[in-house]
Design an enzyme around this catalytic site. Sequence first.
Site, short mmCIF file in Angstrom:
data_model
loop_
_atom_site.label_atom_id
_atom_site.label_comp_id
_atom_site.label_asym_id
_atom_site.label_seq_id
_atom_site.Cartn_x
_atom_site.Cartn_y
_atom_site.Cartn_z
N HIS A 137 0.82 -1.20 0.00
CA HIS A 137 0.00 0.00 0.00
C HIS A 137 0.86 1.26 0.00
O HIS A 137 0.65 2.17 -0.81
CB HIS A 137 -0.92 0.00 1.23
N GLU A 138 1.85 1.32 0.89
CA GLU A 138 2.66 2.53 1.01
C GLU A 138 3.53 2.76 -0.23
O GLU A 138 3.65 3.89 -0.72
CB GLU A 138 3.54 2.45 2.27
N HIS A 141 1.65 4.39 -3.07
CA HIS A 141 1.50 5.84 -3.04
C HIS A 141 2.62 6.51 -3.84
O HIS A 141 2.39 7.45 -4.60
CB HIS A 141 1.53 6.35 -1.60
N GLU A 200 -6.04 6.66 -1.41
CA GLU A 200 -5.94 5.49 -0.54
C GLU A 200 -6.51 4.26 -1.24
O GLU A 200 -5.94 3.17 -1.17
CB GLU A 200 -6.67 5.75 0.77
#
Length: 275
Positions: A137-138, A141, A200
């Site tokens: 997920h990070e 970004h 997100e």
Amino acid sequence: MISNKKVIGFLLILSVIYSCAKNPFTGKSTLALVPNSEILPTAFQQYSQFLSENKVIVGTSDAKSVELVGKKIKDAAEKWLNANGYEGYLKDYQWEYKLVNSKDVNAWCMPGGKIVVYSGILPITKDEAGLATVLGHEVSHALANHGQQRMSAGLLQQLGAAGVGVAVGSKSEQTQQIAMTAYGAATQYGGMLPFSRSHESEADKIGLTLMAIAGYNPEQAVVFWERMAANSAASGKAPPEFASTHPSDATRIADLKALIPQAKAEAVKFGVNFK
């Protein structure tokens, strides 16, 4: 004579038209008012400063897991990019994966691949699959250039505020204050927060695919977020979704469940199968 309001509007339109870039992971044309050539050096400097001011955990099994899983996610991203004709897309990235001693249940990735995992999230990640969910997920970004987009959106918001100021400049001070307050609320709740929530959701989708390509069953992402939901409920810190930069845990879990088949199908292309 052209009014200041029209000039600002014209510049706003030009900035949007000529400052968009298509991202390979999202397939979308996104705002890029600030180039990565300016963003990345600043991010790298801030990352180094952060590490110098915080306790970095090294040499432990947890620290090694962060590095191992982080590298697997990075390798998965490169595999996907190379397979889709984007060789060299990450050439300016300088990957680092650090575990920092903190009670905060958090992790983040700066533009250019600078990653921090707080030790406070490890009891919730529990294993490599949970860690892969967070790191996927990070990292996503950074891959989707969300930092660049947020900076660009912030610039547009400031430009819009200047336009409102010009439009009501001849009105009473009270009218000016009401107009600026209304503009701030409208752009925050109608623009910036939904914009952030969409980021997100994008990071969840990309991250799910990356963890699958890296060999981690994407179904474990749902398990991790169920643990996160339980932790949020226990702490009572979750704000209403409309007032949050993140989707609610329930929304996130439902979305991830729907995306699992797609992530598994993408992983098959790279020789990874989940039964």
